[in-house]
Motif scaffolding. Structure first.
Motif, PDB file in Angstrom:
ATOM      1  N   PRO A  26      -0.761  -3.705   1.865  1.00  0.00           N
ATOM      2  CA  PRO A  26      -1.370  -3.633   0.527  1.00  0.00           C
ATOM      3  C   PRO A  26      -2.091  -2.319   0.248  1.00  0.00           C
ATOM      4  O   PRO A  26      -2.099  -1.855  -0.894  1.00  0.00           O
ATOM      5  N   LYS A  27      -2.680  -1.709   1.266  1.00  0.00           N
ATOM      6  CA  LYS A  27      -3.386  -0.439   1.035  1.00  0.00           C
ATOM      7  C   LYS A  27      -2.418   0.670   0.657  1.00  0.00           C
ATOM      8  O   LYS A  27      -2.702   1.479  -0.231  1.00  0.00           O
ATOM      9  N   ALA A  28      -1.267   0.712   1.313  1.00  0.00           N
ATOM     10  CA  ALA A  28      -0.266   1.736   0.994  1.00  0.00           C
ATOM     11  C   ALA A  28       0.266   1.542  -0.422  1.00  0.00           C
ATOM     12  O   ALA A  28       0.417   2.517  -1.174  1.00  0.00           O
ATOM     13  N   ILE A  29       0.539   0.304  -0.794  1.00  0.00           N
ATOM     14  CA  ILE A  29       1.048   0.021  -2.141  1.00  0.00           C
ATOM     15  C   ILE A  29      -0.037   0.337  -3.171  1.00  0.00           C
ATOM     16  O   ILE A  29       0.235   0.948  -4.212  1.00  0.00           O
ATOM     17  N   ALA A  30      -1.271  -0.067  -2.881  1.00  0.00           N
ATOM     18  CA  ALA A  30      -2.371   0.237  -3.791  1.00  0.00           C
ATOM     19  C   ALA A  30      -2.502   1.746  -3.980  1.00  0.00           C
ATOM     20  O   ALA A  30      -2.784   2.214  -5.090  1.00  0.00           O
ATOM     21  N   GLY A  31      -2.280   2.507  -2.923  1.00  0.00           N
ATOM     22  CA  GLY A  31      -2.327   3.961  -3.036  1.00  0.00           C
ATOM     23  C   GLY A  31      -1.276   4.497  -3.994  1.00  0.00           C
ATOM     24  O   GLY A  31      -1.559   5.399  -4.790  1.00  0.00           O
ATOM     25  N   LEU A  32      -0.069   3.950  -3.926  1.00  0.00           N
ATOM     26  CA  LEU A  32       0.982   4.362  -4.870  1.00  0.00           C
ATOM     27  C   LEU A  32       0.600   4.024  -6.304  1.00  0.00           C
ATOM     28  O   LEU A  32       0.950   4.747  -7.236  1.00  0.00           O
ATOM     29  N   PHE A  33      -0.093   2.918  -6.468  1.00  0.00           N
ATOM     30  CA  PHE A  33      -0.517   2.472  -7.797  1.00  0.00           C
ATOM     31  C   PHE A  33      -1.824   3.152  -8.227  1.00  0.00           C
ATOM     32  O   PHE A  33      -2.311   2.892  -9.316  1.00  0.00           O
ATOM     33  N   GLU A  34      -2.384   3.974  -7.351  1.00  0.00           N
ATOM     34  CA  GLU A  34      -3.649   4.679  -7.590  1.00  0.00           C
ATOM     35  C   GLU A  34      -4.787   3.723  -7.943  1.00  0.00           C
ATOM     36  O   GLU A  34      -5.514   3.906  -8.913  1.00  0.00           O
ATOM     37  N   THR A  35      -4.923   2.688  -7.106  1.00  0.00           N
ATOM     38  CA  THR A  35      -6.012   1.731  -7.251  1.00  0.00           C
ATOM     39  C   THR A  35      -6.537   1.393  -5.858  1.00  0.00           C
ATOM     40  O   THR A  35      -5.831   1.596  -4.858  1.00  0.00           O
ATOM     41  N   THR A  36      -7.741   0.897  -5.812  1.00  0.00           N
ATOM     42  CA  THR A  36      -8.304   0.469  -4.522  1.00  0.00           C
ATOM     43  C   THR A  36      -8.183  -1.041  -4.332  1.00  0.00           C
ATOM     44  O   THR A  36      -8.429  -1.543  -3.244  1.00  0.00           O
ATOM     45  N   ALA A  37      -7.799  -1.734  -5.385  1.00  0.00           N
ATOM     46  CA  ALA A  37      -7.682  -3.198  -5.324  1.00  0.00           C
ATOM     47  C   ALA A  37      -6.437  -3.584  -4.523  1.00  0.00           C
ATOM     48  O   ALA A  37      -5.318  -3.271  -4.915  1.00  0.00           O
ATOM     49  N   THR A  38      -6.649  -4.244  -3.391  1.00  0.00           N
ATOM     50  CA  THR A  38      -5.520  -4.661  -2.560  1.00  0.00           C
ATOM     51  C   THR A  38      -5.184  -6.146  -2.711  1.00  0.00           C
ATOM     52  O   THR A  38      -4.053  -6.546  -2.471  1.00  0.00           O
ATOM     53  N   MET A  39      -6.164  -6.949  -3.107  1.00  0.00           N
ATOM     54  CA  MET A  39      -5.944  -8.398  -3.172  1.00  0.00           C
ATOM     55  C   MET A  39      -4.800  -8.786  -4.109  1.00  0.00           C
ATOM     56  O   MET A  39      -4.010  -9.675  -3.755  1.00  0.00           O
ATOM     57  N   PRO A  40      -4.643  -8.172  -5.285  1.00  0.00           N
ATOM     58  CA  PRO A  40      -3.501  -8.558  -6.126  1.00  0.00           C
ATOM     59  C   PRO A  40      -2.151  -8.364  -5.422  1.00  0.00           C
ATOM     60  O   PRO A  40      -1.236  -9.175  -5.597  1.00  0.00           O
ATOM     61  N   PHE A  41      -2.033  -7.334  -4.611  1.00  0.00           N
ATOM     62  CA  PHE A  41      -0.776  -7.088  -3.894  1.00  0.00           C
ATOM     63  C   PHE A  41      -0.544  -8.146  -2.820  1.00  0.00           C
ATOM     64  O   PHE A  41       0.577  -8.619  -2.632  1.00  0.00           O
ATOM     65  N   ILE A  42      -1.625  -8.524  -2.136  1.00  0.00           N
ATOM     66  CA  ILE A  42      -1.524  -9.576  -1.123  1.00  0.00           C
ATOM     67  C   ILE A  42      -1.123 -10.898  -1.775  1.00  0.00           C
ATOM     68  O   ILE A  42      -0.228 -11.596  -1.291  1.00  0.00           O
ATOM     69  N   GLU A  43      -1.768 -11.228  -2.894  1.00  0.00           N
ATOM     70  CA  GLU A  43      -1.481 -12.482  -3.583  1.00  0.00           C
ATOM     71  C   GLU A  43      -0.040 -12.528  -4.099  1.00  0.00           C
ATOM     72  O   GLU A  43       0.651 -13.541  -3.936  1.00  0.00           O
ATOM     73  N   VAL A  44       0.410 -11.448  -4.708  1.00  0.00           N
ATOM     74  CA  VAL A  44       1.792 -11.397  -5.198  1.00  0.00           C
ATOM     75  C   VAL A  44       2.751 -11.462  -4.010  1.00  0.00           C
ATOM     76  O   VAL A  44       3.791 -12.128  -4.076  1.00  0.00           O
ATOM     77  N   GLY A  45       2.404 -10.795  -2.929  1.00  0.00           N
ATOM     78  CA  GLY A  45       3.240 -10.832  -1.734  1.00  0.00           C
ATOM     79  C   GLY A  45       3.398 -12.241  -1.195  1.00  0.00           C
ATOM     80  O   GLY A  45       4.511 -12.674  -0.866  1.00  0.00           O
ATOM     81  N   ILE A  46       2.309 -12.988  -1.115  1.00  0.00           N
ATOM     82  CA  ILE A  46       2.366 -14.367  -0.624  1.00  0.00           C
ATOM     83  C   ILE A  46       3.208 -15.223  -1.564  1.00  0.00           C
ATOM     84  O   ILE A  46       4.044 -16.018  -1.123  1.00  0.00           O
ATOM     85  N   PHE A  47       3.021 -15.039  -2.868  1.00  0.00           N
ATOM     86  CA  PHE A  47       3.837 -15.774  -3.838  1.00  0.00           C
ATOM     87  C   PHE A  47       5.315 -15.474  -3.622  1.00  0.00           C
ATOM     88  O   PHE A  47       6.150 -16.384  -3.631  1.00  0.00           O
ATOM     89  N   LEU A  48       5.655 -14.197  -3.447  1.00  0.00           N
ATOM     90  CA  LEU A  48       7.063 -13.823  -3.289  1.00  0.00           C
ATOM     91  C   LEU A  48       7.677 -14.389  -2.010  1.00  0.00           C
ATOM     92  O   LEU A  48       8.844 -14.769  -2.004  1.00  0.00           O
ATOM     93  N   VAL A  49       6.901 -14.453  -0.947  1.00  0.00           N
ATOM     94  CA  VAL A  49       7.414 -15.046   0.292  1.00  0.00           C
ATOM     95  C   VAL A  49       7.694 -16.538   0.065  1.00  0.00           C
ATOM     96  O   VAL A  49       8.746 -17.049   0.487  1.00  0.00           O
ATOM     97  N   ALA A  50       6.785 -17.228  -0.617  1.00  0.00           N
ATOM     98  CA  ALA A  50       7.005 -18.647  -0.920  1.00  0.00           C
ATOM     99  C   ALA A  50       8.211 -18.815  -1.849  1.00  0.00           C
ATOM    100  O   ALA A  50       9.053 -19.706  -1.645  1.00  0.00           O
ATOM    101  N   PHE A  51       8.318 -17.949  -2.855  1.00  0.00           N
ATOM    102  CA  PHE A  51       9.461 -17.993  -3.772  1.00  0.00           C
ATOM    103  C   PHE A  51      10.762 -17.753  -3.011  1.00  0.00           C
ATOM    104  O   PHE A  51      11.757 -18.452  -3.230  1.00  0.00           O
ATOM    105  N   ALA A  52      10.749 -16.787  -2.104  1.00  0.00           N
ATOM    106  CA  ALA A  52      11.943 -16.493  -1.302  1.00  0.00           C
ATOM    107  C   ALA A  52      12.367 -17.710  -0.488  1.00  0.00           C
ATOM    108  O   ALA A  52      13.565 -17.998  -0.370  1.00  0.00           O
TER     109      ALA A  52
END
Length: 127
Positions: A26-52
């Protein structure tokens, strides 16, 4: 019907890989998005794993459950609509790369929804 199974398998793999990437880095992705917020990436990631996992499970059905396939298509379509709204209205202070990434993923998901819909129509015709 084999084509629908293959498309759903591709959807499951791509969703799962994206979800794992977001949840694990999440930190690397947040860096690409130029934000410090990592929790949204973690939450979306968990959702996508469940969806998969859902998509993979549906793809293994023999025969595939048409209602479950429609559910996957609806969820993909909602993802595309939500992504389009985010790109259009840009409600978050993120980078252009972030918005382009959201748009690119939405195009991929739209392709999955379209191909799954075509496969579902083919499945209905072959019955």
């Amino acid at each position: 019907m084999k084509t629908l199974k293959n498309v759903m398998l591709i959807n499951a793999i791509s969703s799962g890989a994206t979800g794992l990437g977001l949840a694990i880095f999440p930190k690397a992705i947040a860096g690409l998005f130029e934000t410090t917020a990592t929790m949204p990436f973690i939450e979306v990631g968990i959702f996508l794993v469940a969806f998969a996992a859902l998509v993979f499970s549906v793809s293994r059905g023999n025969p595939m459950n048409a209602r479950a396939v429609r559910l996957v298509i609806v969820l993909d379509t909602l993802w595309v609509i939500g992504s389009a709204a985010i790109v259009l209205f840009q409600p978050f202070p993120i980078s252009v790369i972030g918005y382009v990434g959201i748009g690119a993923v939405a195009l991929w998901v739209a392709a999955m929804a379209y191909l799954q819909s075509a496969g579902l129509r083919q499945m209905s015709v072959s019955k």
